[in-house]
Design a protein around this motif. Structure first.
Motif, PDB file in Angstrom:
ATOM      1  N   THR A 124     -64.876 -23.203 -61.761  1.00 43.63           N
ATOM      2  CA  THR A 124     -65.930 -24.207 -61.632  1.00 43.63           C
ATOM      3  C   THR A 124     -66.045 -24.584 -60.159  1.00 43.63           C
ATOM      4  OG1 THR A 124     -66.752 -26.331 -62.450  1.00 43.63           O
ATOM      5  CG2 THR A 124     -64.392 -26.177 -62.095  1.00 43.63           C
ATOM      6  N   GLY A 125     -67.271 -24.778 -59.708  1.00 40.54           N
ATOM      7  CA  GLY A 125     -67.517 -25.134 -58.318  1.00 40.54           C
ATOM      8  C   GLY A 125     -68.973 -25.522 -58.125  1.00 40.54           C
ATOM      9  N   GLU A 182     -81.872 -16.305 -63.626  1.00 42.37           N
ATOM     10  CA  GLU A 182     -82.133 -17.400 -62.685  1.00 42.37           C
ATOM     11  C   GLU A 182     -80.867 -17.811 -61.946  1.00 42.37           C
ATOM     12  OE1 GLU A 182     -83.926 -21.858 -63.051  1.00 42.37           O
ATOM     13  OE2 GLU A 182     -84.761 -20.307 -64.360  1.00 42.37           O
ATOM     14  N   GLN A 183     -80.995 -17.973 -60.644  1.00 41.28           N
ATOM     15  CA  GLN A 183     -79.870 -18.373 -59.809  1.00 41.28           C
ATOM     16  C   GLN A 183     -79.781 -19.898 -59.734  1.00 41.28           C
ATOM     17  OE1 GLN A 183     -77.829 -16.015 -58.554  1.00 41.28           O
ATOM     18  NE2 GLN A 183     -79.130 -14.526 -59.561  1.00 41.28           N
ATOM     19  N   PRO A 184     -78.561 -20.420 -59.570  1.00 43.46           N
ATOM     20  CA  PRO A 184     -78.435 -21.869 -59.368  1.00 43.46           C
ATOM     21  C   PRO A 184     -79.001 -22.259 -58.004  1.00 43.46           C
ATOM     22  CG  PRO A 184     -76.298 -20.790 -59.158  1.00 43.46           C
ATOM     23  CD  PRO A 184     -77.275 -19.740 -59.569  1.00 43.46           C
ATOM     24  N   VAL A 185     -79.240 -23.545 -57.823  1.00 49.07           N
ATOM     25  CA  VAL A 185     -79.720 -24.054 -56.543  1.00 49.07           C
ATOM     26  C   VAL A 185     -78.594 -24.826 -55.869  1.00 49.07           C
ATOM     27  CG1 VAL A 185     -82.136 -24.156 -57.283  1.00 49.07           C
ATOM     28  CG2 VAL A 185     -80.680 -26.154 -57.561  1.00 49.07           C
ATOM     29  N   ILE A 238     -71.407 -25.264 -61.256  1.00 56.16           N
ATOM     30  CA  ILE A 238     -71.449 -24.147 -62.201  1.00 56.16           C
ATOM     31  C   ILE A 238     -70.078 -23.873 -62.798  1.00 56.16           C
ATOM     32  CG2 ILE A 238     -73.378 -23.022 -61.026  1.00 56.16           C
ATOM     33  CD1 ILE A 238     -71.205 -20.957 -59.998  1.00 56.16           C
ATOM     34  N   LYS A 239     -70.095 -23.213 -63.936  1.00 59.19           N
ATOM     35  CA  LYS A 239     -68.918 -22.630 -64.565  1.00 59.19           C
ATOM     36  C   LYS A 239     -69.207 -21.145 -64.632  1.00 59.19           C
ATOM     37  CE  LYS A 239     -66.376 -25.502 -67.724  1.00 59.19           C
ATOM     38  NZ  LYS A 239     -66.159 -25.909 -69.095  1.00 59.19           N
ATOM     39  N   VAL A 273     -73.649 -26.759 -65.004  1.00 59.92           N
ATOM     40  CA  VAL A 273     -73.114 -27.906 -65.736  1.00 59.92           C
ATOM     41  C   VAL A 273     -73.865 -29.180 -65.382  1.00 59.92           C
ATOM     42  CG1 VAL A 273     -71.030 -29.257 -66.167  1.00 59.92           C
ATOM     43  CG2 VAL A 273     -70.847 -26.805 -65.798  1.00 59.92           C
ATOM     44  N   LYS A 274     -74.045 -29.420 -64.083  1.00 60.63           N
ATOM     45  CA  LYS A 274     -74.793 -30.589 -63.614  1.00 60.63           C
ATOM     46  C   LYS A 274     -75.168 -30.371 -62.167  1.00 60.63           C
ATOM     47  CE  LYS A 274     -70.729 -33.427 -62.552  1.00 60.63           C
ATOM     48  NZ  LYS A 274     -70.066 -34.701 -62.816  1.00 60.63           N
ATOM     49  N   HIS A 275     -75.878 -31.319 -61.590  1.00 61.31           N
ATOM     50  CA  HIS A 275     -76.327 -31.205 -60.199  1.00 61.31           C
ATOM     51  C   HIS A 275     -75.711 -32.320 -59.357  1.00 61.31           C
ATOM     52  CE1 HIS A 275     -78.905 -29.888 -56.938  1.00 61.31           C
ATOM     53  NE2 HIS A 275     -79.130 -31.161 -56.692  1.00 61.31           N
ATOM     54  N   HIS A 276     -75.275 -31.965 -58.144  1.00 64.51           N
ATOM     55  CA  HIS A 276     -74.743 -32.935 -57.175  1.00 64.51           C
ATOM     56  C   HIS A 276     -75.706 -32.988 -55.984  1.00 64.51           C
ATOM     57  CE1 HIS A 276     -70.581 -33.077 -58.863  1.00 64.51           C
ATOM     58  NE2 HIS A 276     -70.889 -31.865 -59.262  1.00 64.51           N
TER      59      HIS A 276
END
Length: 134
Positions: free
Chosen positions: A48-49, A89-92, A97-98, A120-123
């Motif tokens: 996770t990161g 789709e790529q994360p932003v 992410i996990k 998982v969520k957005h920071h």
């Protein structure tokens, strides 16, 4: 009536057993700062990161940092792990992410090849500022 109750209980117990088995085989999720040396992780793991950027040469390769490091605003010495994302789709930047997959050795070093990736969520992360020059 008794057969229906036994069947219902059996179905519920079976579903609970399947759910527990899936959780056991998912393995432990580790953070970026817990990885240590990639060569010690020979099997499938889940990392996770927080997505911090992408490669200018291959947009399917992103850099992730530890979730705790995402809170650091100035003077940070962040550790990044390159992750090769599966298709789609790529994360932003800022997405936590996990990713499940394996490390692969390349001539330039190791890359984590994800076979499964979930946001998982957005920071809200700010770009790292360079320390003041003295």
């Amino acid at each position: 009536m008794q057969k229906v109750a036994i069947t219902a209980i059996s179905v519920l117990l079976g579903a609970a057993l399947i759910f527990m088995m899936v959780k056991v085989f998912e393995g432990k999720t580790i953070g970026v700062n817990e990885v240590g040396s990639p060569k010690t992780h020979t099997g499938t793991i889940t990392i996770t990161g927080v997505m911090a950027g992408s490669s200018q040469y291959d947009k399917s390769v992103i850099g992730i940092m530890d979730t705790k490091e995402a809170e650091c605003k100035t003077g940070c010495e962040k550790l990044y792990i390159p992750v090769k994302c599966p298709g789609g789709e790529q994360p932003v930047i800022g997405d936590e992410i996990k990713a499940s997959g394996k490390f692969q050795k390349l001539p330039a070093g190791y890359v984590f090849v994800a076979r499964k990736l979930k946001v998982v969520k957005h920071h809200d992360i700010a770009p790292q500022q360079a320390p003041p020059k003295s």
